[in-house]
Design an enzyme around this catalytic site. Sequence first.
Site, PDB file in Angstrom:
ATOM      1  N   ASN A 190      -4.937  -3.845   7.964  1.00 13.08           N
ATOM      2  CA  ASN A 190      -6.167  -4.062   7.243  1.00 13.08           C
ATOM      3  C   ASN A 190      -5.972  -4.299   5.733  1.00 13.08           C
ATOM      4  OD1 ASN A 190      -8.873  -4.086   7.076  1.00 13.08           O
ATOM      5  ND2 ASN A 190      -9.121  -1.852   6.999  1.00 13.08           N
ATOM      6  N   VAL A 223       6.566  -8.679   6.203  1.00 14.57           N
ATOM      7  CA  VAL A 223       7.280  -7.849   7.171  1.00 14.57           C
ATOM      8  C   VAL A 223       6.301  -6.950   7.896  1.00 14.57           C
ATOM      9  CG1 VAL A 223       9.115  -6.122   7.404  1.00 14.57           C
ATOM     10  CG2 VAL A 223       9.239  -7.790   5.555  1.00 14.57           C
ATOM     11  N   THR A 266       2.608  -0.118   4.670  1.00 13.01           N
ATOM     12  CA  THR A 266       2.730   0.399   6.032  1.00 13.01           C
ATOM     13  C   THR A 266       2.350   1.877   6.008  1.00 13.01           C
ATOM     14  OG1 THR A 266       4.962   1.304   5.825  1.00 13.01           O
ATOM     15  CG2 THR A 266       4.789  -1.057   6.310  1.00 13.01           C
ATOM     16  N   LYS A 295       2.318   7.150   1.604  1.00 22.02           N
ATOM     17  CA  LYS A 295       2.487   8.442   0.913  1.00 22.02           C
ATOM     18  C   LYS A 295       3.793   9.160   1.238  1.00 22.02           C
ATOM     19  CE  LYS A 295      -1.754   9.786   2.258  1.00 22.02           C
ATOM     20  NZ  LYS A 295      -2.604   8.614   2.255  1.00 22.02           N
ATOM     21  N   LEU A 312      -8.754   4.060  -7.455  1.00 21.11           N
ATOM     22  CA  LEU A 312      -9.142   4.854  -8.635  1.00 21.11           C
ATOM     23  C   LEU A 312      -7.904   5.128  -9.492  1.00 21.11           C
ATOM     24  CD1 LEU A 312     -11.520   7.519  -7.011  1.00 21.11           C
ATOM     25  CD2 LEU A 312     -12.162   5.480  -8.327  1.00 21.11           C
ATOM     26  N   GLY A 363     -15.494   4.415  11.974  1.00 24.81           N
ATOM     27  CA  GLY A 363     -14.176   4.140  11.382  1.00 24.81           C
ATOM     28  C   GLY A 363     -13.917   4.931  10.115  1.00 24.81           C
ATOM     29  N   LYS A 381      -1.509  14.460  -0.891  1.00 23.36           N
ATOM     30  CA  LYS A 381      -2.030  13.840  -2.115  1.00 23.36           C
ATOM     31  C   LYS A 381      -1.928  14.790  -3.296  1.00 23.36           C
ATOM     32  CE  LYS A 381      -5.243  10.645   0.129  1.00 23.36           C
ATOM     33  NZ  LYS A 381      -6.588  10.512   0.684  1.00 23.36           N
TER      34      LYS A 381
END
Length: 816
Positions: free
Chosen positions: A459, A487, A538, A562, A596, A647, A665
Amino acid sequence: MKQSNAAEKLTADQNQLAKHAIQVHKFGGSSLASAQCIVRVVDIIRQHCQLNDIVVVSANGGTTDALFALYHQAILQTETLEISLHDIKSMQAQLISELLSSSNEKRLLTQLDADCAQLKKWLENSPQQHQADILAFGELWSARLLSEVLSEKVCPSFMVDSRDFLVIDNDKACQVNTQVSKTQLYQLKQRHKLAVITGYIAKNSQNETCTLGRNGSDYSATIMASLVGALNVTLWTDVDGIYSADPRVVPSARKLHRLPNGVAKELGRLGNPVLHAKTLQPLTDHSTHLHVASSFDPSISGTEIGKFGQIAKQELSVTFLNDLLLAQSDSFTGNLGEQAQQEFSAVCGDDKAGFIVIHQEQQKAVSQWLASHDTEVKFTPASILATVGHKVIHHGDVQARFKRSLRHSKTFARVNSPNEHSIMAVLTQACTTELLNNVHHDMTKDARHIGLVVAGLGNIGERFLEMLPAQLSRVPALENVHLVGLVSSKKALFNNDGIEVNQALSLYQKDAQPIDKSELMSWLANHPYDELVVVDVTPSEQFSLLYEDFFKQGIHVIGANKWAASSSTDNYKSLLASAAKSKSLWFGNTTVGAGLPINYAINDLLNSGDNITEISGIFSGTLSWIFETYDGTLPFSKLMLDALSQGITEPDPREDLSGRDVQRKLLILARAAGFELSLADIKCQNLVPDALQTLSIPDFLAAADQLDSFFSEQLNQAKEQQCCIRYIARFSVSESGKLTAKVGLEVLSNNDAFANLTPCDNIFQIKSGWYQENPLIIRGPGAGRDVTASGIHSDLVNICQRLNTRQSQVKLKGID
Ligand code: ADP
Ligand code: ASP
Ligand code: MG
C-alpha cells in the site's frame, strides 16, 4: 577407467574453454611502471584471465617518454645520448633482475644487450628513418618481461610482437587491414598458453614499423578485441575509472560510472589520456564491452563504456587541450572551411567565422595548404576548454552555465562539436589549473547521481511511487535521483539506466525477476551511482537484517520499517557504528507517527542543545481510534470488529492490542532522544488476556466478547471520576538519570491533552529544558497512505540535500 576419466576431463576443459568468451586485458604503462606494479598485474591476470584471453601491454611507465627523449637527443646529436641510453637500459635490467629467476634473468638480459646495441646503431646512424623502430622497444621489452614472469608464476605464456600480425594500411589514419591481421594473429596463437601482445606498434603495408600514436595501446587492445571477437576489453590503469576531469589536477573530479560510446570517443579526441582517440573505432558493433579499471585496486568498479541511456546522458565532464593554434583565414569559411577541418582533423572550427583550431605541429602543413589557395592566415596561440556530455549541445542550461563560467576568460569563440557531445571554448590563453577547477566546479557542482531502490510494494510503497514523478520534477534536490530498483519479497526489477518512473509499477509487473539475497546484495554492491538510497517500506524483519550489509557498502537507508531501529541494543549500536563508519545515512521519520515530524523535532531539539526529559503520548492510530470512540454504547468487542472491517486494525487486532507496536515506537523515540535502552526496559501492558493470546485469528475473533467486561469495568471506573481511558506511552528521565518507560492503559482527566483527539490521530508530547512547563505537542494523523508516503518523501529530500553536497573521492594509485 583412468583413460576415460582423462578423456572426460579434456572434453570438460574444452567445453569450459569454449564457454569462456575471450577477454582482452590491456595494462597501461602506469600499471607496469615498477616491479611492484608488475606483481600487482600478475595477480590481476591470475584472478581475471583464462588461457585463451589476450593481454596487451604498453611500455613500462615512462619508457616511451624516455625513448622519445633518446630520439630527440639523437637528432640533435647531444652528448647526453650515451647516458640516457645507459639509464633506459638499467631501468629494464633492474626490472628483469627483480622479477625473474636467475636462468630467465640471464636470457632476458642477453636479449636486452642485443636490443640496446641495435637501438644504439639506429640512434647514431639513422634515427629519423627508424623512429618507430626505436619507440617499439618499449612495448617489446614490456611484453617479453611480463610473459616471462607469467610463465614463471602463473601459467604458460608467450609473447607476441604485434608487428608480426597487425597490418596498418594507412599510416596516417591508422586503418587496420583486418583480414590479413586476423589471419596472421590466428596463426600466431598458441593453444593453452596466454598471449601477451605488444600494444602501440604495428607494421604498415611496406612492412615497416609504425605506431598508433601516444596512448595507442588502448587502440591496440580494441583492435585485437575486434579481430578475435572478444566479449570484454578492460583497460587497466592507475585510476579507477574515467573522471569528470583529470583527477590529478581537479581534486573534486567525480567518477563517470557509465560513459556512452559517443561521449567516450569525444573525450578521447579532446585529449583524455585514459582513452586514445581511436579506442572505440574497432568496436562499432557494440557487442564488446569496454571498461576502465584500476590495477592498483581491482576491487573497485571502474567506468563502463557502452551504449547507455538516460542516466549516463546527464554526466558532464570537463577537459582541455593546451598548446594549440587558432588559425584564421578567409579560406576557412564555407565549403573550403569544412574541407580544411576534415583534412587536418581540426580540434574544432567554424566555417562561418573562418577559423580552425589545430595542433602546433600542424602549422606548417596548414600554411602549405593555404598557400595553394592563395589566402592569408593568422596563427594565434590558443587552447580549448570543453564540457562534454551526451548530446550536451542541446542543453540550453548547460550552454548558459558554461558561458557564465568562462565570463572572465579570454574566450575567442564557443563551438559545438558536430557529434553534439561537446561545447568547446576556444581560449587565447592557456587553460590553467585554476580555470579548469572553476569551470569543472560550475559544470558539475550539483551533479551527484543518486540511485533509488524501493523495497516493499504494498500500500505505502505504491503510493510512494505514485508520488515520485511529481516530486522528481518539482524538487531541485531530487534532480539527479534515478529510480533503479524495485524489490518485493519475491521479485526484483533493476535497471542501471533508470526505471521509467511513470510506469514503475507496470514495468515491475512485466519485467521483475525472482531474486535471492545474494543476488540482491551483489547488485547493490556493484551499482554505478555516486550514492544509493534504499527505501524500506517492507514490514519485514528479514529485510531489516540486511541493513548492516547496506551500511557496510555505504548505502543509505530510509526505513519505514521499525525492526532495525527497535532491535536489541547491541544490534542497534552496531548498525549505527557501521553507518557512521561508511558515512551511510539512516533516516526513519515514518517509523513513528507516519508523516508527523516527531523524529525531526527530537533531532532539532538535540541539535539546538536541548535536553529531553520526557516523551509521552498516543502513538497508535488504531488504539487512538478505539479509545476515542469507545464510550460504552457499544461493547468493546463490537467496536474492535468494526475497526477491523474498516481496516483500522491489523488483520489480527491482537497485534494492536498487545501494545508491542507502541512499545517499539517508544523505544525508537527514546533512542532518537539519545538514551540507551532496550525493549525489555519498557513495561508493556498487553490488553489481550492470556487465554486469548494463543488462539487462531478466527477463534480469537469468535471469542472477542471475552474482552468486554474488562474494558467496560475500566471505562465505568474512569467515568465515575470524570475521566477517560487511553493507551499511553510514557518515557521519562529523572534528574538522577533514572529512566522510566512504559506503555499501557491510563486513566486521564477528560481535559487532558491526550483525551480529546480526532479518532486515529497520534499525539506526541515532549518535555525538555526549553519546553518544561508548557510542553511541545505534535498531533495529527499518525497513519495512512498519503501521510506515510509523504513522510518517506520528506526523508528522501532530506537525504538527497545532504548527499548532493558531498565530495566524491578519487582513487588514484589506490590511494584515497
Ligand atoms: P596508462 O598508463 O594506463 O595508459 P595514462 O597515464 O595514459 O594511463 O592515463 C591515466 C591517467 O590519465 C591517470 O593517471 C589520470 O591522472 C589521467 N587523466 C586525465 N584525465 C582524466 C580523466 N578525465 N579521468 C581519469 N583519468 C584522467
Ligand atoms: N607506450 C605508448 C605511450 O606511452 C603507448 C601507450 O602507453 O598506450 O604513449
Ligand atoms: Mg595511456
